[in-house]
Design an enzyme around this catalytic site. Structure first.
Site, PDB file in Angstrom:
ATOM      1  N   ARG A 199      -5.489  -1.493 -11.988  1.00 12.91           N
ATOM      2  CA  ARG A 199      -6.797  -2.049 -12.380  1.00 12.91           C
ATOM      3  C   ARG A 199      -7.953  -1.220 -11.828  1.00 12.91           C
ATOM      4  O   ARG A 199      -9.072  -1.295 -12.347  1.00 12.91           O
ATOM      5  CB  ARG A 199      -6.887  -3.529 -11.995  1.00 12.91           C
ATOM      6  CG  ARG A 199      -5.975  -4.398 -12.863  1.00 12.91           C
ATOM      7  CD  ARG A 199      -6.042  -5.856 -12.481  1.00 12.91           C
ATOM      8  NE  ARG A 199      -5.530  -6.108 -11.159  1.00 12.91           N
ATOM      9  CZ  ARG A 199      -4.241  -6.338 -10.851  1.00 12.91           C
ATOM     10  NH1 ARG A 199      -3.332  -6.362 -11.816  1.00 12.91           N
ATOM     11  NH2 ARG A 199      -3.869  -6.547  -9.611  1.00 12.91           N
ATOM     12  N   GLU A 207       3.914  -6.480   3.253  1.00 11.36           N
ATOM     13  CA  GLU A 207       4.351  -7.662   4.008  1.00 11.36           C
ATOM     14  C   GLU A 207       5.881  -7.605   4.195  1.00 11.36           C
ATOM     15  O   GLU A 207       6.395  -7.780   5.282  1.00 11.36           O
ATOM     16  CB  GLU A 207       3.929  -8.916   3.247  1.00 11.36           C
ATOM     17  CG  GLU A 207       3.859 -10.135   4.121  1.00 11.36           C
ATOM     18  CD  GLU A 207       3.377 -11.342   3.347  1.00 11.36           C
ATOM     19  OE1 GLU A 207       2.786 -11.173   2.266  1.00 11.36           O
ATOM     20  OE2 GLU A 207       3.633 -12.463   3.833  1.00 11.36           O
TER      21      GLU A 207
END
Ligand code: AMP
Length: 178
Positions: A66, A103
């Protein structure tokens, strides 16, 4: 209310929350309604460009995917070149790579080695700043090519994830903050 505030509110109210996408517990900020409305999209680009018009930006770096959508019209407005930073194995020419911690697990990004000249002023663009891992890795890539990072701009900042802390040496700008 100022027209700038009105425009920011209009953009903020069109960003769509999609709960549990792509994984349970994540609220995905969907920017496609902003893209569907050309007036809102133009306003977003103008707001993202505004702080950098006096910075003599040579190169706009857009982060896949994006960041490409916002980065190319920003490059046009700043009369700068556009350079994509991509996921591994997508760029065809010689690349510089960086791995960074997610993560769970690791990810990598690549940039064409010949895309930035030493000392060029670079503005890095993405749609959203979350933990800042992607942004930090991109800054490191640009620094490897000896680009001078003039700033980092996103449409959306998830302030509660404190991504800015990883970027405290840079000029970070965001339009809609949560
Ligand atoms: P981070 O590295 O954690 O700052 O994540 C930033 C990147 O992940 C950006 O390229 C975003 O497009 C994407 N991203 C992270 N969290 C979200 C979210 N809640 N909604 C939409 N995109 C996200």
């Amino acid at each position: 209310m100022s027209s700038k505030k009105k425009n920011i509110n209009q953009i903020a109210s069109s960003i769509r929350d999609v709960p549990d996408f792509p994984k349970k517990g994540i609220v995905f900020k969907d920017i496609t309604p902003v893209l569907s409305d050309i007036n809102l999209f133009r306003k977003s680009i103008d707001l993202m460009v505004e702080p950098f018009t006096e910075n003599k930006i040579d190169v706009v770096v857009g982060i896949e995917s994006r960041g490409f959508i916002f980065g190319t019209p920003i490059a046009d407005k700043l009369n700068a070149s556009f350079v994509p930073v991509r996921k591994p194995g997508k760029l065809p020419h010689e690349t510089e790579q960086i791995s960074y911690q997610l993560e769970y697990g690791k990810d990598s990004l690549e940039i064409h080695k010949d895309s930035i000249n030493e000392g060029q002023n670079v503005l890095i663009v993405d749609d959203l700043l979350a933990t800042g891992g992607t942004a930090e890795a991109t800054c490191k890539l640009v620094s490897k090519l000896k680009g001078n990072i003039s700033g980092f701009v996103v449409l959306i900042e998830l302030e509660f994830l404190e991504g800015r802390k990883k970027l405290n040496q840079y000029n970070v700008h965001s339009i809609v903050k949560y």
